[in-house]
Every structure is written in structure tokens, then in C-alpha cells.
Design an enzyme around this catalytic site. Sequence first.
Site, PDB file in Angstrom:
ATOM      1  N   HIS A  97      32.792  41.377  45.862  1.00  0.00           N
ATOM      2  CA  HIS A  97      32.568  40.211  45.242  1.00  0.00           C
ATOM      3  C   HIS A  97      32.542  39.458  46.171  1.00  0.00           C
ATOM      4  O   HIS A  97      33.525  39.058  47.222  1.00  0.00           O
ATOM      5  CB  HIS A  97      33.295  40.169  44.100  1.00  0.00           C
ATOM      6  CG  HIS A  97      34.878  40.173  44.327  1.00  0.00           C
ATOM      7  ND1 HIS A  97      35.648  41.189  44.165  1.00  0.00           N
ATOM      8  CD2 HIS A  97      35.852  39.013  44.331  1.00  0.00           C
ATOM      9  CE1 HIS A  97      37.028  40.890  44.641  1.00  0.00           C
ATOM     10  NE2 HIS A  97      37.053  39.570  44.743  1.00  0.00           N
ATOM     11  N   HIS A 135      28.602  50.093  42.608  1.00  0.00           N
ATOM     12  CA  HIS A 135      30.050  50.016  42.845  1.00  0.00           C
ATOM     13  C   HIS A 135      30.464  50.195  44.431  1.00  0.00           C
ATOM     14  O   HIS A 135      29.962  51.122  44.987  1.00  0.00           O
ATOM     15  CB  HIS A 135      31.231  50.858  42.193  1.00  0.00           C
ATOM     16  CG  HIS A 135      32.182  50.805  42.404  1.00  0.00           C
ATOM     17  ND1 HIS A 135      33.227  49.973  41.745  1.00  0.00           N
ATOM     18  CD2 HIS A 135      33.198  51.246  43.462  1.00  0.00           C
ATOM     19  CE1 HIS A 135      34.612  49.917  42.421  1.00  0.00           C
ATOM     20  NE2 HIS A 135      34.611  50.665  43.335  1.00  0.00           N
ATOM     21  N   HIS A 176      32.713  35.025  46.298  1.00  0.00           N
ATOM     22  CA  HIS A 176      32.983  33.785  45.416  1.00  0.00           C
ATOM     23  C   HIS A 176      32.009  32.818  45.897  1.00  0.00           C
ATOM     24  O   HIS A 176      32.046  32.354  47.093  1.00  0.00           O
ATOM     25  CB  HIS A 176      34.597  33.348  45.748  1.00  0.00           C
ATOM     26  CG  HIS A 176      35.647  34.347  45.323  1.00  0.00           C
ATOM     27  ND1 HIS A 176      36.528  34.051  44.124  1.00  0.00           N
ATOM     28  CD2 HIS A 176      36.046  35.422  45.916  1.00  0.00           C
ATOM     29  CE1 HIS A 176      37.243  35.010  44.131  1.00  0.00           C
ATOM     30  NE2 HIS A 176      37.143  35.873  45.149  1.00  0.00           N
ATOM     31  N   ASN A 224      37.016  38.222  49.513  1.00  0.00           N
ATOM     32  CA  ASN A 224      38.435  38.723  50.113  1.00  0.00           C
ATOM     33  C   ASN A 224      38.414  40.087  50.395  1.00  0.00           C
ATOM     34  O   ASN A 224      37.862  40.977  49.527  1.00  0.00           O
ATOM     35  CB  ASN A 224      39.475  38.180  49.202  1.00  0.00           C
ATOM     36  CG  ASN A 224      39.653  36.719  48.892  1.00  0.00           C
ATOM     37  OD1 ASN A 224      39.795  36.011  49.909  1.00  0.00           O
ATOM     38  ND2 ASN A 224      39.788  36.370  47.703  1.00  0.00           N
ATOM     39  N   CYS A 268      33.009  46.821  37.168  1.00  0.00           N
ATOM     40  CA  CYS A 268      31.891  47.772  36.723  1.00  0.00           C
ATOM     41  C   CYS A 268      31.762  47.627  35.043  1.00  0.00           C
ATOM     42  O   CYS A 268      30.739  47.647  34.590  1.00  0.00           O
ATOM     43  CB  CYS A 268      32.159  49.206  36.879  1.00  0.00           C
ATOM     44  SG  CYS A 268      31.810  49.429  38.597  1.00  0.00           S
ATOM     45  N   CYS A 324      37.020  50.581  36.812  1.00  0.00           N
ATOM     46  CA  CYS A 324      36.973  49.400  37.787  1.00  0.00           C
ATOM     47  C   CYS A 324      36.493  48.163  36.643  1.00  0.00           C
ATOM     48  O   CYS A 324      35.519  48.210  35.831  1.00  0.00           O
ATOM     49  CB  CYS A 324      35.694  49.430  38.587  1.00  0.00           C
ATOM     50  SG  CYS A 324      35.100  48.031  39.502  1.00  0.00           S
TER      51      CYS A 324
HETATM   52  P1  DGP Z   1      39.945  38.360  44.458  1.00  0.00           P
HETATM   53  O1  DGP Z   1      41.257  37.818  44.446  1.00  0.00           O
HETATM   54  O2  DGP Z   1      39.013  37.709  45.698  1.00  0.00           O
HETATM   55  O3  DGP Z   1      39.783  40.077  44.247  1.00  0.00           O
HETATM   56  O4  DGP Z   1      39.142  37.893  43.090  1.00  0.00           O
HETATM   57  C1  DGP Z   1      39.057  38.535  42.097  1.00  0.00           C
HETATM   58  C2  DGP Z   1      38.832  37.295  41.004  1.00  0.00           C
HETATM   59  O5  DGP Z   1      38.339  37.940  39.603  1.00  0.00           O
HETATM   60  C3  DGP Z   1      39.722  36.324  40.557  1.00  0.00           C
HETATM   61  O6  DGP Z   1      39.359  34.977  41.401  1.00  0.00           O
HETATM   62  C4  DGP Z   1      39.765  36.310  39.413  1.00  0.00           C
HETATM   63  C5  DGP Z   1      38.558  36.825  38.607  1.00  0.00           C
HETATM   64  N1  DGP Z   1      38.634  37.824  37.401  1.00  0.00           N
HETATM   65  C6  DGP Z   1      39.684  38.849  37.441  1.00  0.00           C
HETATM   66  N2  DGP Z   1      39.713  39.099  36.152  1.00  0.00           N
HETATM   67  C7  DGP Z   1      38.386  38.753  35.636  1.00  0.00           C
HETATM   68  C8  DGP Z   1      37.825  38.860  34.295  1.00  0.00           C
HETATM   69  O7  DGP Z   1      38.189  39.796  33.380  1.00  0.00           O
HETATM   70  N3  DGP Z   1      36.856  37.839  34.049  1.00  0.00           N
HETATM   71  C9  DGP Z   1      36.316  37.306  34.995  1.00  0.00           C
HETATM   72  N4  DGP Z   1      35.387  36.357  34.563  1.00  0.00           N
HETATM   73  N5  DGP Z   1      36.850  36.980  36.029  1.00  0.00           N
HETATM   74  C10 DGP Z   1      37.827  37.731  36.412  1.00  0.00           C
END
Ligand code: DGP
Length: 114
Positions: free
Chosen positions: A100, A46, A102, A87, A7, A4
Amino acid sequence: MNNCLFCKIIAGDIPSTKVYEDEKVYAFRDINPQAPTHVLVIPKQHVTGMSGIDEADDATLAACLRACKKVAELEGLTENGFRVVSNCGDHACQSVHHLHFHVLGGHQLTENMA
Ligand code: DGP
């Protein structure tokens, strides 16, 4: 959980920009910000997403929502307002399967939620 992404971020195996952390929650800047402030609040435990939660996760969820408010305060968003989004699943375009939230703000957000 082994494979993950979030994680791995919590473990420090993948770098992130921390905004807030407590015993249950980690918050960090989104890599692809959709607003001037875009922070992700995640439980350290998780959980795959909103559809994966049950009563045993009540304390975790409460900690996440409290942390969203804390992040909004730290980022100076409480006066003008902010949005919290989680989401869940394919139709919502969930791309990381670790629960998560936002936290978005810093400018006028659109009324369109869908
Ligand atoms: P969602 O589409 O709701 O599953 O949002 C996942 C979010 O995670 C997306 O807005 C981009 C963010 N994201 C993906 N990979 C990484 C990463 O490696 N670092 C950070 N800081 N954010 C990430």
C-alpha cells in the site's frame, strides 16, 4: 488472499470510504489519518509489500503510482504538494502485509522522514 485485511476491503467484506478505483487499483481513506488527507492506494492483486515485488508486478506498480497522482488531483493536493509513503517490514512499522501507498497532504508535512 483469504486472511488479508486489504483483500477483504477490496472485496467489500469490510467497509471503506472509496476515493478512487480502476481495473488494477483501489484507493480509500485511512482509518487513522495522519494528515488532513490520508488515502491508501492498494493493488487489487495481493502483493505482500515492496520486498515481495518482481518484474511481473511492473504494471501493477505503475498503476499504483499513477493512482497516487490521480488521488492527489482528486483531493486537491497537487498545487501545494503531497507525500507518498510505502512502509515495508518491521523497521518501517508495516502493519498490513498487502502492498500500500499512503498519500498524505492537506497541510505542511514535516521534513523528518525517519
Ligand atoms: P502501515 O502501517 O504502513 O502498514 O499502514 C496500514 C494503514 O492501514 C494504517 O495507516 C491504518 C490503516 N488501516 C488499518 N486497518 C484499516 C481498516 O480497517 N480500514 C482502513 N480504512 N484503514 C485501515
